[in-house]
Design a protein around this motif. Structure first.
Motif, mmCIF file in Angstrom:
data_model
loop_
_atom_site.group_PDB
_atom_site.id
_atom_site.type_symbol
_atom_site.label_atom_id
_atom_site.label_comp_id
_atom_site.label_asym_id
_atom_site.label_seq_id
_atom_site.Cartn_x
_atom_site.Cartn_y
_atom_site.Cartn_z
ATOM 1 N N UNK A 258 6.060 -10.781 -1.683
ATOM 2 C CA UNK A 258 6.584 -9.478 -2.100
ATOM 3 C C UNK A 258 7.647 -9.590 -3.186
ATOM 4 N N UNK A 259 8.126 -10.796 -3.463
ATOM 5 C CA UNK A 259 9.112 -10.972 -4.521
ATOM 6 C C UNK A 259 8.461 -10.871 -5.898
ATOM 7 N N UNK A 260 7.176 -11.239 -5.983
ATOM 8 C CA UNK A 260 6.492 -11.257 -7.275
ATOM 9 C C UNK A 260 5.368 -10.227 -7.384
ATOM 10 N N UNK A 261 5.079 -9.521 -6.306
ATOM 11 C CA UNK A 261 3.992 -8.539 -6.304
ATOM 12 C C UNK A 261 4.552 -7.166 -5.945
ATOM 13 N N UNK A 262 4.206 -6.161 -6.719
ATOM 14 C CA UNK A 262 4.708 -4.815 -6.449
ATOM 15 C C UNK A 262 3.989 -4.193 -5.255
ATOM 16 N N UNK A 263 4.640 -3.218 -4.639
ATOM 17 C CA UNK A 263 4.043 -2.517 -3.495
ATOM 18 C C UNK A 263 2.759 -1.809 -3.915
ATOM 19 N N UNK A 264 2.743 -1.278 -5.135
ATOM 20 C CA UNK A 264 1.552 -0.578 -5.626
ATOM 21 C C UNK A 264 0.377 -1.543 -5.773
ATOM 22 N N UNK A 265 0.654 -2.756 -6.253
ATOM 23 C CA UNK A 265 -0.414 -3.756 -6.396
ATOM 24 C C UNK A 265 -0.954 -4.160 -5.031
ATOM 25 N N UNK A 266 -0.067 -4.347 -4.074
ATOM 26 C CA UNK A 266 -0.490 -4.722 -2.725
ATOM 27 C C UNK A 266 -1.330 -3.604 -2.120
ATOM 28 N N UNK A 267 -0.874 -2.377 -2.288
ATOM 29 C CA UNK A 267 -1.605 -1.212 -1.770
ATOM 30 C C UNK A 267 -2.995 -1.132 -2.403
ATOM 31 N N UNK A 268 -3.063 -1.343 -3.710
ATOM 32 C CA UNK A 268 -4.353 -1.293 -4.413
ATOM 33 C C UNK A 268 -5.301 -2.372 -3.902
ATOM 34 N N UNK A 269 -4.787 -3.582 -3.687
ATOM 35 C CA UNK A 269 -5.618 -4.668 -3.165
ATOM 36 C C UNK A 269 -6.131 -4.349 -1.766
ATOM 37 N N UNK A 270 -5.267 -3.751 -0.935
ATOM 38 C CA UNK A 270 -5.678 -3.371 0.422
ATOM 39 C C UNK A 270 -6.788 -2.323 0.364
ATOM 40 N N UNK A 271 -6.617 -1.323 -0.495
ATOM 41 C CA UNK A 271 -7.628 -0.268 -0.615
ATOM 42 C C UNK A 271 -8.946 -0.825 -1.156
ATOM 43 N N UNK A 272 -8.855 -1.745 -2.119
ATOM 44 C CA UNK A 272 -10.052 -2.349 -2.696
ATOM 45 C C UNK A 272 -10.830 -3.140 -1.630
ATOM 46 N N UNK A 273 -10.114 -3.952 -0.871
ATOM 47 C CA UNK A 273 -10.772 -4.731 0.188
ATOM 48 C C UNK A 273 -11.293 -3.810 1.285
ATOM 49 N N UNK A 274 -10.563 -2.732 1.550
ATOM 50 C CA UNK A 274 -10.999 -1.765 2.550
ATOM 51 C C UNK A 274 -12.302 -1.102 2.166
ATOM 52 N N UNK A 275 -12.464 -0.795 0.884
ATOM 53 C CA UNK A 275 -13.718 -0.199 0.428
ATOM 54 C C UNK A 275 -14.871 -1.180 0.579
ATOM 55 N N UNK A 276 -14.596 -2.465 0.344
ATOM 56 C CA UNK A 276 -15.630 -3.477 0.563
ATOM 57 C C UNK A 276 -16.021 -3.543 2.039
ATOM 58 N N UNK A 277 -15.022 -3.425 2.922
ATOM 59 C CA UNK A 277 -15.304 -3.415 4.361
ATOM 60 C C UNK A 277 -16.177 -2.221 4.735
ATOM 61 N N UNK A 278 -15.860 -1.055 4.169
ATOM 62 C CA UNK A 278 -16.654 0.146 4.448
ATOM 63 C C UNK A 278 -18.085 -0.018 3.951
ATOM 64 N N UNK A 279 -18.249 -0.584 2.762
ATOM 65 C CA UNK A 279 -19.577 -0.796 2.206
ATOM 66 C C UNK A 279 -20.376 -1.759 3.085
ATOM 67 N N UNK A 280 -19.716 -2.848 3.480
ATOM 68 C CA UNK A 280 -20.372 -3.819 4.358
ATOM 69 C C UNK A 280 -20.814 -3.158 5.657
ATOM 70 N N UNK A 281 -19.958 -2.320 6.230
ATOM 71 C CA UNK A 281 -20.283 -1.643 7.487
ATOM 72 C C UNK A 281 -21.452 -0.679 7.314
ATOM 73 N N UNK A 282 -21.492 0.012 6.172
ATOM 74 C CA UNK A 282 -22.609 0.928 5.896
ATOM 75 C C UNK A 282 -23.933 0.179 5.876
ATOM 76 N N UNK A 283 -23.948 -0.978 5.214
ATOM 77 C CA UNK A 283 -25.179 -1.767 5.154
ATOM 78 C C UNK A 283 -25.567 -2.259 6.534
#
Length: 128
Positions: free
Chosen positions: A70-95
């Motif tokens: 968290x010293x080198x990564x912004x909260x917005x970047x972390x949030x975006x990465x979480x949302x991106x991986x979450x969408x992959x999880x949703x896609x995987x679950x749909x399949x």
């Protein structure tokens, strides 16, 4: 954001200027809307008194754990990465729900086939 997570662990020294991302993500996680999206998500805050770098550890609902500096990564970047991986999880679950294997393997010959044109109807009508 929390709907994709089973656990969020924040470690930071409140007096450390590098802990801004931790404090911001903590505020986002404790917001009413975020809590309602996944009431089962565990939120763990460890307030440190040493000079350890601020750290955010998230555990996704599929058990995968990811650690962010968290010293080198912004909260917005972390949030975006979480949302991106979450969408992959949703896609995987749909399949998987549709009875398809994951990951989806696209045959090499289909990768070379050009995609059909997607011109809007108005553009086609103007040509005439």
């Amino acid at each position: 954001m929390l709907k994709f997570l089973s656990k969020v662990k924040l470690e930071f020294n409140a007096l450390d200027s590098r802990s801004a991302a931790c404090v911001e993500l903590l505020a986002q996680c404790t917001a009413r809307k975020a809590k309602e999206s996944n009431p089962g998500c565990q939120l763990e805050v460890k307030r440190r008194t040493d000079d350890h770098s601020p750290q955010i550890t998230v555990t996704f609902v599929n058990g995968v754990e990811e650690v962010f500096d968290a010293a080198t990564t912004s909260a917005q970047s972390i949030r975006s990465l979480i949302l991106e991986k979450g969408q992959l999880l949703e896609t995987e679950q749909m399949f998987r729900d549709g009875g398809e294997a994951w990951p989806v393997i696209i045959p090499e010959e289909e990768l070379c086939v050009p995609a059909p044109g997607t011109k809007p109807r108005k553009a086609e009508e103007k040509k005439q």
